[in-house]
Design a protein around this motif. Structure first.
Motif, PDB file in Angstrom:
ATOM      1  N   ALA A 245       0.839  -1.209   0.000  1.00 53.76           N
ATOM      2  CA  ALA A 245       0.000   0.000   0.000  1.00 53.76           C
ATOM      3  C   ALA A 245       0.869   1.253   0.000  1.00 53.76           C
ATOM      4  O   ALA A 245       0.599   2.218  -0.728  1.00 53.76           O
ATOM      5  N   LYS A 248       2.297   2.116  -3.317  1.00 51.61           N
ATOM      6  CA  LYS A 248       1.314   2.673  -4.244  1.00 51.61           C
ATOM      7  C   LYS A 248       0.813   4.046  -3.803  1.00 51.61           C
ATOM      8  O   LYS A 248      -0.162   4.558  -4.351  1.00 51.61           O
ATOM      9  N   ALA A 250      -0.364   5.041  -0.670  1.00 50.57           N
ATOM     10  CA  ALA A 250      -1.590   4.986   0.127  1.00 50.57           C
ATOM     11  C   ALA A 250      -1.751   6.220   1.002  1.00 50.57           C
ATOM     12  O   ALA A 250      -0.790   6.715   1.602  1.00 50.57           O
ATOM     13  N   SER A 251      -2.975   6.708   1.094  1.00 51.10           N
ATOM     14  CA  SER A 251      -3.303   7.828   1.975  1.00 51.10           C
ATOM     15  C   SER A 251      -3.565   7.297   3.378  1.00 51.10           C
ATOM     16  O   SER A 251      -3.674   6.086   3.600  1.00 51.10           O
ATOM     17  N   GLU A 253      -6.280   7.520   4.949  1.00 49.42           N
ATOM     18  CA  GLU A 253      -7.587   6.860   4.898  1.00 49.42           C
ATOM     19  C   GLU A 253      -7.465   5.458   4.326  1.00 49.42           C
ATOM     20  O   GLU A 253      -8.112   4.510   4.799  1.00 49.42           O
ATOM     21  N   ASP A 254      -6.616   5.287   3.309  1.00 43.72           N
ATOM     22  CA  ASP A 254      -6.377   3.967   2.728  1.00 43.72           C
ATOM     23  C   ASP A 254      -5.806   3.012   3.784  1.00 43.72           C
ATOM     24  O   ASP A 254      -6.207   1.840   3.875  1.00 43.72           O
ATOM     25  N   LEU A 255      -4.865   3.520   4.586  1.00 37.64           N
ATOM     26  CA  LEU A 255      -4.241   2.692   5.621  1.00 37.64           C
ATOM     27  C   LEU A 255      -5.249   2.312   6.698  1.00 37.64           C
ATOM     28  O   LEU A 255      -5.242   1.181   7.197  1.00 37.64           O
ATOM     29  N   ASN A 257      -8.434   1.925   6.262  1.00 38.78           N
ATOM     30  CA  ASN A 257      -9.303   0.905   5.667  1.00 38.78           C
ATOM     31  C   ASN A 257      -8.615  -0.450   5.615  1.00 38.78           C
ATOM     32  O   ASN A 257      -9.241  -1.495   5.836  1.00 38.78           O
ATOM     33  N   LEU A 258      -7.315  -0.435   5.329  1.00 35.03           N
ATOM     34  CA  LEU A 258      -6.552  -1.682   5.291  1.00 35.03           C
ATOM     35  C   LEU A 258      -6.468  -2.303   6.684  1.00 35.03           C
ATOM     36  O   LEU A 258      -6.628  -3.524   6.844  1.00 35.03           O
TER      37      LEU A 258
END
Length: 314
Positions: A245, A248, A250-251, A253-255, A257-258
């Motif tokens: 992530a 790529k 990752a923001s 927020e992405d983290l 969610n992960l």
């Protein structure tokens, strides 16, 4: 072993505190460490209020020696936890992950001894100013959630010792008697041991997690997710997914969610070694056997005394 500030403060035989780790530090572990002469801590960070109440009651039946509760102050039901701690007559509380001023005076007003976990000199001074009875200074080697400054235990302990007057415990990378002695030579009055007790028979975490700890080698842990809250964990598929992530872009927020919900429970407590978050310290590379907590305490003291004698002969 001679009495010192920590043994006198908590009324224990040895200046060894068992870390109050999430999903690992239940009543069996806490009572076993206390019965062996150290200070056992219940890890309230992974307990609902009714579960904490049950663990306190069982711990009180299993030992007549002092034990305490570790309370991360970011816990959403902290008022309920504190109410249970007071009602059940717990006499020692270790606070972490928050402002020590929030609860210290209140707890001390009810006869409770308060220690606070910090990761820097700045926060150690704030804890002392808040009136805590003692400080745990935890280095960057430690497992689980960690400080952002990444100060190692060997640097952190003398730095904190230089600035505070209250009793000091060292944490992070301490799993042997030699490390315990080294920490005390650096200025600590006692040690808090987490990872070594995570790989104990009485630890409440899953056996698959304990086996991962004893099979870990140097370099198998890493501090990551600094955008959320820095955490040291074992490398597995979940860890690799985090790294991918990042690659790529990752923001935050992405983290989030992960990470999702209950990721540490999934790994450490339920035994998912693939998708779970496996929080443990760098020192896992020095842990080679799952042992009873009493043997771990005995090993620490035996090696501590042996190393002390060797230093005298230098």
């Amino acid at each position: 072993m001679d009495q010192n500030k920590i043994t006198q403060l908590f009324g224990i035989k040895y200046p060894i505190i068992q870390g109050g780790m999430v999903w690992t530090s239940g009543w069996r572990l806490a009572s076993a460490v206390s019965n062996a002469g150290g200070l056992g801590l219940l890890g309230a960070g992974s307990m609902y209020p009714n579960v904490l109440k049950e663990h306190i009651e069982k711990c009180q039946k299993a030992t007549d020696r002092p034990f305490g509760v570790n309370v991360p102050m970011l816990y959403p039901n902290i008022e309920e936890l504190m109410e249970i701690i007071l009602k059940r007559g717990v006499k020692i509380v270790f606070t972490s992950a928050g402002n020590p001023k929030t609860w210290t005076n209140y707890l001390q007003g009810h006869g409770i001894t308060v220690a606070h976990v910090v990761s820097s000199v700045k926060f150690a001074l704030k804890a002392e100013d808040a009136g805590v009875d003692a400080v745990v200074a935890e280095g960057f080697e430690a497992g689980g959630h960690n400080g952002r400054d990444e100060t190692t235990t060997m640097v952190l302990i003398p730095s904190v010792k230089e600035r505070i007057q209250i009793p000091l415990m060292a944490a992070g990378g301490i799993a042997t008697g030699r490390a315990m002695l080294a920490a005390m030579v650096l200025g600590a009055d006692g040690v808090q041991v987490g990872s070594r007790f995570a790989a104990s028979i009485e630890g409440s975490s899953h056996n698959l997690f304990k086996e991962q700890i004893v099979n870990a080698k140097e370099g198998d842990t890493h501090l990551t997710l600094k955008e959320l809250a820095p955490v040291r964990l074992l490398k597995n598929k979940f860890y690799n997914d985090i790294q991918e992530a990042y690659s790529k872009g990752a923001s935050t927020e992405d983290l989030k969610n992960l990470l999702g919900r209950a990721r540490a429970k999934r790994g450490m407590f339920e035994g998912d070694m693939v998708e779970g978050e496996l929080e443990i310290g760098q020192v896992s590379g020095l842990i080679h056997e799952i042992k009873p907590a009493s043997e771990i305490v005995d090993d620490l003291i035996l090696e501590f005394n042996k190393a002390k004698e060797e230093i005298r002969n230098l």
